[in-house]
Design an enzyme around this catalytic site. Structure first.
Site, PDB file in Angstrom:
ATOM      1  N   HIS A  21       0.876  -1.414  -0.075  1.00 47.82           N
ATOM      2  CA  HIS A  21       0.089  -0.007   0.161  1.00 47.82           C
ATOM      3  C   HIS A  21       0.799   1.117   0.250  1.00 47.82           C
ATOM      4  O   HIS A  21       1.938   1.247   0.414  1.00 47.82           O
ATOM      5  CB  HIS A  21      -1.009  -0.126   1.190  1.00 47.82           C
ATOM      6  CG  HIS A  21      -0.151  -0.101   2.440  1.00 47.82           C
ATOM      7  ND1 HIS A  21       0.259   1.151   3.062  1.00 47.82           N
ATOM      8  CD2 HIS A  21       0.184  -1.067   3.566  1.00 47.82           C
ATOM      9  CE1 HIS A  21       1.044   0.931   4.144  1.00 47.82           C
ATOM     10  NE2 HIS A  21       0.933  -0.611   4.337  1.00 47.82           N
ATOM     11  N   GLU A  94      -2.472  -7.279   7.404  1.00 45.25           N
ATOM     12  CA  GLU A  94      -1.377  -7.399   7.983  1.00 45.25           C
ATOM     13  C   GLU A  94      -1.312  -8.224   9.178  1.00 45.25           C
ATOM     14  O   GLU A  94      -2.631  -8.532   9.674  1.00 45.25           O
ATOM     15  CB  GLU A  94      -0.768  -5.902   8.435  1.00 45.25           C
ATOM     16  CG  GLU A  94       0.568  -5.937   8.894  1.00 45.25           C
ATOM     17  CD  GLU A  94       1.799  -6.297   8.079  1.00 45.25           C
ATOM     18  OE1 GLU A  94       1.955  -7.559   8.004  1.00 45.25           O
ATOM     19  OE2 GLU A  94       2.268  -5.559   7.601  1.00 45.25           O
TER      20      GLU A  94
END
Length: 233
Positions: A21, A94
């Site tokens: 990201h 994550e």
């Protein structure tokens, strides 16, 4: 390294574009983000748009993303530019570091959980233990399953973008490279970078089924990177 090679160049394979990201507020503040929500910074939004422009010429078949906001924000920009829908994949989130440390800066972790910093400084190859963490075995199982399932949905020659976090990309690279998932991590993944893994569904016994053909390709955002590499995950 080009993301799309000329027809006939190398073997036929499907291509996973593993994308970290763009820069989040947590990255800017050097926080251990984990599952905590931090929006993209202005620089992060600029990175996402530059990344999308890089991907526009490619015949992308799909865009997958972790549902964590900073990954979805990045994916939404790509999807808008490529006229594709974002497919949310929870297994791409994550690592969950636990409530005790998630969202903290490293100085805050040093103050509140000094044993974690001591573990990092010890030079041991195992990962530090975080209170209430997800567990590395569970993390490995879900990320491996997600990457396998995504790859198996597509044919050789297909290109799929997977927008996720540094942790899942690192884990998958260790698997493809046939390395044990241990410290130290021998590569860097910048925000909005592209790491390419090619998967040959018809690989025989004498040919690897997956190969890494590019790591941390960030040339499309180099002009808008900060002077220091972004921290956090």
């Amino acid at each position: 390294m080009p993301l799309l090679r000329p027809a006939g160049a190398g073997r036929l394979s499907m291509r996973l574009l593993l994308i970290r990201h763009a820069e989040s507020q947590g990255n800017l503040e050097r926080r251990l983000q984990g599952r905590r929500e931090f929006p993209l910074t202005e620089r992060g939004l600029a990175q996402a748009h530059a990344l999308a422009e890089r991907l526009v010429p490619l015949p992308l078949f799909a865009v997958y993303a972790s549902p964590v906001g900073r990954a979805m924000q990045t994916a939404d920009v790509i999807a808008a530019k490529t006229c594709l829908d974002v497919i949310a994949e929870p297994r791409l989130q994550e690592y969950d570091f636990g409530e005790a440390v998630s969202g903290l800066t490293w100085p805050e972790i040093r103050e509140q959980q000094p044993e974690i910093i001591d573990a990092f400084r010890s030079g041991r190859s195992d990962f530090p233990a975080y209170p209430g963490e997800e567990g590395r075995a569970a993390f490995q199982d879900r990320v491996r399953a997600a990457m396998r399932d995504i790859a198996e949905r597509y044919e050789n020659s297909d290109i799929v973008a997977v927008i996720t976090h540094a942790g899942p990309i690192v884990l998958f690279l260790f698997d493809v490279l046939r390395k044990e998932y241990r410290r130290p991590i021998p590569f860097v993944l910048d925000n909005a970078s592209i790491t390419t893994v090619e998967v040959n569904h018809g690989a025989g016994l004498n040919m690897s089924g997956a190969v890494v053909s590019g790591i941390n390709d960030a040339c499309h955002v180099n002009h808008i990177q900060s002077e220091d590499r972004a921290g956090g995950t």
